[in-house]
Enzyme design. Structure first.
Site, PDB file in Angstrom:
ATOM      1  N   ASP A 126       0.758  -1.203   0.109  1.00  0.00           N
ATOM      2  CA  ASP A 126       0.166  -0.026  -0.100  1.00  0.00           C
ATOM      3  C   ASP A 126       0.662   1.227  -0.065  1.00  0.00           C
ATOM      4  O   ASP A 126       0.609   2.373   0.587  1.00  0.00           O
ATOM      5  CB  ASP A 126      -0.821   0.084   1.405  1.00  0.00           C
TER       6      ASP A 126
ATOM      7  N   LYS B  64       1.689   2.087  -5.066  1.00  0.00           N
ATOM      8  CA  LYS B  64       2.403   1.760  -6.283  1.00  0.00           C
ATOM      9  C   LYS B  64       1.355   1.834  -7.606  1.00  0.00           C
ATOM     10  O   LYS B  64       1.854   2.219  -8.646  1.00  0.00           O
ATOM     11  CB  LYS B  64       2.558   0.074  -6.415  1.00  0.00           C
TER      12      LYS B  64
ATOM     13  N   GLY C 289      -4.535  -4.037  -3.877  1.00  0.00           N
ATOM     14  CA  GLY C 289      -5.473  -3.122  -4.105  1.00  0.00           C
ATOM     15  C   GLY C 289      -4.811  -1.675  -4.508  1.00  0.00           C
ATOM     16  O   GLY C 289      -4.210  -1.187  -3.725  1.00  0.00           O
ATOM     17  N   HIS C 290      -4.693  -1.476  -5.996  1.00  0.00           N
ATOM     18  CA  HIS C 290      -3.917  -0.564  -6.254  1.00  0.00           C
ATOM     19  C   HIS C 290      -4.823   0.729  -6.701  1.00  0.00           C
ATOM     20  O   HIS C 290      -5.696   0.764  -7.410  1.00  0.00           O
ATOM     21  CB  HIS C 290      -3.087  -0.790  -7.609  1.00  0.00           C
TER      22      HIS C 290
ATOM     23  N   GLN D 197       2.026  -5.770  -3.581  1.00  0.00           N
ATOM     24  CA  GLN D 197       2.506  -6.212  -1.956  1.00  0.00           C
ATOM     25  C   GLN D 197       3.564  -5.127  -1.998  1.00  0.00           C
ATOM     26  O   GLN D 197       3.829  -4.318  -2.561  1.00  0.00           O
ATOM     27  CB  GLN D 197       2.738  -7.692  -1.676  1.00  0.00           C
TER      28      GLN D 197
END
Ligand code: GDP
Ligand code: IMO
Ligand code: MG
Length: 423
Positions: free
Chosen positions: A13, A16, A40-41, A222
């Site tokens: 988080d 990225k 979750g980007h 990650q």
């Protein structure tokens, strides 16, 4: 020939998604190399907000091919939801997205196994995202997995064989699989949906593109401290999140890697269980969470917050050969009087700058303290506007980390990005 890699240096988080989107115009291809819908980007631009889980973050610029690489694990149901949402909002995905035939499929029973393994762990549970990541990578390495390229004639038979194995395991663990029939119907429909996409041998596609002079940005998911080998094991994910993961996750030879962008927050967060030496349980940590909106992009879980950890960052930089650093969420610290940075650990009375084998309660951070800048930066667009104390913090970090910070992010929007002049 140009392959650059972008990866998270902390516990995920870091931002990225935002930075991949910002860097995409420099490349012809953007490719995800590991992880799955545990990611979750988040991307924000022109008043729009997207959260991507399996689809690379290069889809919103124009002209780039986006690839889901062989190192990724794909849940057809979540992929279909994500792709259909994007198509509905006008992103023409089918013409730009390609999927590796060698990417492994997450089955509904993998998700049930993830939950069963977690509940068996009791107090030492990892706090996984519950997306079936561990069991799917376990089947990959155990040589039982189903891959995207298996979708075809005898797919149902192969699926049934693996499902039977999983049911036997769930029975042995005393875990229910009553919902499986319902989940399976949706899953098989979603498997059918995947067929519309260009399913390719992505390692060949990428290497041919490189030979033709094209450039590739590899997108990590990650963070380095969640790497299955080097992270805070066993509180990690099940894939290689370091730079080497881009080689195996896309079929790119190590000597073809050029720049390695390492991305970190101006502070530090972690979601799920496991050690976090600089974690703050006080008002300061709560303030970071509030200002930084530190809640999981997918699960909504509260992220644990703390000061920046330079021991962990130097370790991550070493593992991946990071050549450029990108600092995110600098604006979150705008109101703090004092900024702390953990430059060493005290392990049972001995001060060390090396990552210890185990990050346990015997490890306490040794902090440097720096003055805060107390100036709102989120409206700033150039390096010259940045406050002096902030520039001093950046220089301090560069000196401690030994790598230049070439981009500073001052807000979630694509436009809130300052490219520094040191490269
Ligand atoms: P990722 O998984 O590494 O892509 O990061 P996430 O999207 O899970 O979490 C990063 C969060 O921080 C998202 O909500 C972003 O919109 C937000 N964000 C990214 N960069 C910045 C920044 O510089 N400042 C602030 N305030 N928020 C940011
Ligand atoms: P992005 O790409 C933050 C964490 C989980 C858990 C551990 C194992 O958005 O940075 P898993 O479901 O992978 O078996 O969970 O890893 N985790 C993440 N934390 N960001 C992520 O992805 C994460 N993906 C997994 O919370 O502690
Ligand atoms: Mg995330």
């Amino acid at each position: 020939m140009k392959v650059d890699v972008l990866l998270g240096l902390q516990w995920g988080d870091e931002g990225k998604g935002k930075v991949v989107d910002v860097l995409t115009p420099r490349y012809n291809i953007v490719a995800r190399f590991q992880g799955g819908p545990n990611a979750g980007h988040t991307l924000e631009f022109e008043g729009k907000h997207y959260v991507l889980r399996s689809i690379p973050s290069g889809i919103f610029q124009s002209g780039q091919v986006n690839i889901i690489g062989n190192g990724v694990v794909l849940d057809p149901v979540l992929f279909m939801q994500e792709a259909q949402d994007l198509e509905r909002s006008g992103v023409g995905l089918k013409s730009i997205l390609k999927i590796s035939r060698k990417a492994h499929l997450i089955l509904p029973s993998h998700r049930l196994l993830d939950a069963a393994w977690e509940s068996l762990k009791g107090d030492s549970r990892i706090g996984t995202t519950g997306k079936g990541i561990g069991p799917t990578y376990t089947d990959k390495v155990g040589r039982n997995g189903l891959r995207v390229g298996d979708i075809g004639d005898d797919f149902t038979a192969r699926y049934n064989t693996l499902k039977k194995r999983h049911i036997a395991l769930l029975d042995a663990l005393g875990a229910s699989h009553d919902q499986l029939d319902v989940l399976e119907a949706d899953w098989l429909r979603a498997v059918d949906y995947i067929k519309q996409f260009d399913l390719i041998d992505s390692e060949i596609y990428i290497n041919k593109a490189l030979a033709a002079g094209k450039s590739v940005l590899c997108e990590g998911a990650q963070g380095s401290m969640l790497d299955v080998d080097f992270g805070s094991y066993p509180f990690v994910t099940s894939s290689s999140t370091v730079c080497a993961g881009a080689c195996t996750g896309l079929g790119v030879a190590p000597r073809k890697i050029g720049e390695v962008f390492g991305i970190f927050k101006a502070y530090c967060t972690r979601v799920g269980a496991g050690p976090f030496p600089t974690e703050l349980h006080d008002e300061v940590g709560a303030e970071m969470r509030r200002i930084g909106h530190e809640y999981g992009a997918v699960t909504g879980r509260e992220r644990r917050c703390g000061w920046i950890d330079l021991v962990a960052l130097r370790y991550a930089i070493m593992l991946s050969g990071v050549t450029q650093l990108i600092m995110m969420k600098s604006d979150v610290l705008d109101g703090f009087d004092t900024i702390k940075a953990c430059d060493a650990y005290n392990v049972n009375g001995t001060v060390t700058r090396d990552m210890p084998y185990r990050l346990d309660d015997n490890v306490t951070p040794v902090y440097d303290e720096l003055p805060g800048w107390r100036t709102p930066m989120s409206g700033m667009t150039s390096e010259s506007e940045l406050p002096q104390q902030f520039s001093d913090y950046v220089r301090y970090l560069e000196q401690k980390l030994g790598v230049p910070i070439t981009i500073v992010s001052v807000g979630p929007d694509r436009a809130q990005t300052i490219i520094r002049n040191n490269k």
